[in-house]
Every structure is written in structure tokens, then in C-alpha cells.
Motif scaffolding. Structure first.
Motif, PDB file in Angstrom:
ATOM      1  N   UNK A  95       0.716  -1.260   0.019  1.00  0.00           N
ATOM      2  CA  UNK A  95      -0.034  -0.035   0.199  1.00  0.00           C
ATOM      3  C   UNK A  95       0.838   1.360   0.024  1.00  0.00           C
ATOM      4  N   UNK A  96       2.083   1.166   0.469  1.00  0.00           N
ATOM      5  CA  UNK A  96       3.017   2.272   0.325  1.00  0.00           C
ATOM      6  C   UNK A  96       4.236   2.201  -0.579  1.00  0.00           C
ATOM      7  N   UNK A  97       4.009   0.814  -1.331  1.00  0.00           N
ATOM      8  CA  UNK A  97       5.407   0.612  -2.186  1.00  0.00           C
ATOM      9  C   UNK A  97       6.299  -0.078  -1.720  1.00  0.00           C
ATOM     10  N   UNK A 158       8.121  14.884   1.838  1.00  0.00           N
ATOM     11  CA  UNK A 158       7.315  13.772   1.347  1.00  0.00           C
ATOM     12  C   UNK A 158       5.883  14.075   0.851  1.00  0.00           C
ATOM     13  N   UNK A 159       5.073  15.177   1.338  1.00  0.00           N
ATOM     14  CA  UNK A 159       3.684  15.424   0.682  1.00  0.00           C
ATOM     15  C   UNK A 159       4.074  16.159  -0.782  1.00  0.00           C
ATOM     16  N   UNK A 160       5.227  16.864  -1.077  1.00  0.00           N
ATOM     17  CA  UNK A 160       5.326  17.350  -2.443  1.00  0.00           C
ATOM     18  C   UNK A 160       5.591  16.123  -3.484  1.00  0.00           C
ATOM     19  N   UNK A 161       6.398  14.996  -2.896  1.00  0.00           N
ATOM     20  CA  UNK A 161       6.257  13.980  -3.540  1.00  0.00           C
ATOM     21  C   UNK A 161       5.390  12.910  -3.681  1.00  0.00           C
ATOM     22  N   UNK A 162       4.196  13.284  -2.999  1.00  0.00           N
ATOM     23  CA  UNK A 162       2.952  12.582  -3.256  1.00  0.00           C
ATOM     24  C   UNK A 162       3.075  11.089  -2.382  1.00  0.00           C
ATOM     25  N   UNK A 163       3.990  11.160  -1.270  1.00  0.00           N
ATOM     26  CA  UNK A 163       4.356   9.865  -0.507  1.00  0.00           C
ATOM     27  C   UNK A 163       3.105   9.555   0.496  1.00  0.00           C
ATOM     28  N   UNK A 164       2.555   8.325   0.562  1.00  0.00           N
ATOM     29  CA  UNK A 164       1.704   7.831   1.407  1.00  0.00           C
ATOM     30  C   UNK A 164       2.166   7.747   2.859  1.00  0.00           C
TER      31      UNK A 164
END
Length: 291
Positions: A95-97, A158-164
Motif C-alpha cells: 500500500x505504500x510501495x 514527502x507531501x510534495x512527492x506524493x508519498x503516503x
């Protein structure tokens, strides 16, 4: 309006199973709470089943020896459902890679990454630095005493990279003895407030209740929701979760909300009502401490 009771035995014969929170109810993060353990032992002697439903990021196999060290007797419970196991299952499903940045204490949380036999074709999880990560796995702060806002720079990137962010423990704080500490839930809340996406698997979210029911089935217990009582000291975890699952609940007011409810043995009724109204919580029952 909640009903204040003096002991679990006043209402326990209505229920075939208990979903019992650990921290703040059965132990204080340092030692077992003797009255609570005795109440659970008595409930089991009468035929009831106790599932310890905890937002600990630890797997079930790691929780049993930990609570034994605290002094919780083995005959006070039947099985364990942890937020850690629920979150681990999701992580190994990808779910998070595959490449994840880990937040937590390595010595404490290494078991989180141990393989799970129940997952078919698990993702090959690799712990990497943040700049190489596809997602975040958060078992807790690096320093439980530090302000969660210290993580803003990493979270902004992390938010800017779209990480969950996978949150393995939705609790905001816990009291370890007399010391209050931040938990993974505080970090996930901050990440969400900053515009990131946080994924939750512990109380009050459905996956951990599904796991608790499966753990009951594993030991041959098939209990309808109407015969389950959830017990805990967190209104926004234990009580909100129970309300969301439409199961009855027993609020332990002498835990995280002891000050707000003016609990000295038992809660002050007016303070309790004011607190529950403010938090928009409606537990079926309330008691100062589990006994």
C-alpha cells in the motif's frame, strides 16, 4: 448518557467477548494494573473470552512477552489483535510501495518488518532514506518526547512527492507511568494537516476490528457484535471505534482523561458529562479504572 458502574462484573454477564485496550487499562506502560487483571481473570473463569485489542505497532508475537514482563498474567486474556499486525499486512501488500522510509525506534520496532506467512506474494519491503522512498512507514516518533512539528521539513518534502504515510499506531499520546509520550498518530495527524495522505489500521478504524473478529474465529469463538463489549481509555480510539462498529463500550475515565473527568477512584459525574459532550462521545458505560 453513559452509565457509571463500579465494577466490570456489574455488566459483564451480558457479553460473550471483550475487546480490551492494553495501555491505560491493563498496564500503564511500566507495570500491570492488578485490579484490571483480576477482573479479566474472573470474567474468563465464568466463560467469557478476552481479546486484547491494542494500537501497539508490535506484532502479536512481540506483545505477549512484553505484557508478561509487565506482570499481566496469561490467564487474563485469550488472544491479541494489534494495530501493528493490521498495518504490517497492508505494508506487505504494497500500500505504500516497496521502498519505505521508516519512522520509529529500530530496536523496538524491527519486528514490524518480519515476514508474514499469511500474506501471499508479499512485496519485498526495503528500508531506504527519505529521498529514495516510495512511501513512509511510521511506528512512532524517533524521540517520543520531541514536538511532532519537528518533522515538518521531512513531511513537506514527502507531501510534495506524493508519498503516503502508513500509520502503525493511531494513538496520539500514551502515558508511560507518569510520563506522557507522543505516538505515531500525532505524526500522521500532522502529515494529514499538511496535506499528505495518512493510512490508518488501528482503533478507531475498521481494519483492526476485522482482525479482532478473525482472532476470535481462530480460537473457535463466533460472537455476534451485540455480545461484544469494547473497553478502553481513549475516546477517539476505543470509544469512537466501538461506536463506529455499533458495539457497546466501557470508558475507562481514569486513564488519558483522568484530569478532565476529575477521576479520583471514580469520575465526577458532571465533569464526565462535560468531557463526553465536548468530545462528542457516548460510551455505554464508564468506570474510573477497570476492576
Amino acid at each position: 448518557m453513559t452509565q457509571i458502574i463500579n465494577s466490570l462484573s456489574e455488566v459483564s454477564d451480558r457479553y460473550d467477548a471483550l475487546f480490551v485496550d492494553l495501555w491505560g487499562c491493563v498496564h500503564d506502560g511500566v507495570r500491570a494494573l492488578p485490579d484490571a487483571c483480576a477482573a479479566l481473570q474472573e470474567y474468563r473463569r465464568k466463560g467469557g473470552c478476552v481479546v486484547l485489542v491494542t494500537n501497539s505497532p508490535k506484532p502479536r508475537a512481540g506483545i505477549a512477552p512484553q505484557i508478561a514482563d509487565f506482570g499481566v498474567p496469561e490467564d487474563a486474556w485469550d488472544t491479541i489483535a494489534s494495530s501493528g499486525d493490521s498495518a504490517r499486512a497492508a505494508m506487505f501488500q504494497g500500500v505504500v510501495g516497496e521502498k519505505v522510509w521508516f519512522m520509529g525506534e529500530p530496536e523496538r520496532d524491527d519486528d514490524f518488518f518480519k515476514p508474514m506467512k499469511v500474506i501471499e506474494n508479499p512485496v519485498n519491503i526495503q528500508r531506504v532514506e527519505l529521498e529514495d522512498a516510495e512511501g513512509i512507514v511510521c511506528c512512532g516518533p524517533f524521540d517520543p518526547m520531541a514536538d511532532p512539528a519537528d518533522n515538518r521539513p521531512e513531511f513537506l518534502w514527502a507531501k510534495q512527492k506524493g508519498l503516503k504515510l502508513l500509520c502503525a499506531n493511531p494513538d496520539i499520546v500514551v502515558d508511560r507511568g507518569d510520563v506522557r509520550e507522543w505516538c505515531a498518530g500525532a505524526l500522521a495527524r500532522l502529515y494529514t494537516e499538511m496535506g499528505g495522505e495518512s493510512l490508518y489500521f488501528g482503533k478507531p478504524h475498521p481494519p483492526i476490528y476485522d482482525l479482532a473478529r478473525r482472532r476470535l474465529a481462530e480460537i473457535g469463538k463466533h460472537v455476534p457484535d451485540s455480545s461484544i463489549l469494547a473497553i478502553g481509555d481513549g475516546v477517539h480510539t476505543d470509544i469512537d471505534g466501538a461506536m463506529g462498529e455499533d458495539i457497546d463500550s466501557l470508558f475507562i475515565s481514569g486513564g488519558l482523561a483522568a484530569k478532565e473527568t476529575k477521576t479520583n477512584g471514580q469520575p465526577d459525574p458532571d465533569a464526565l458529562d462535560a468531557y463526553l459532550n465536548k468530545e462528542m462521545a457516548n460510551p455505554t458505560f464508564t468506570i474510573g479504572h477497570l476492576r
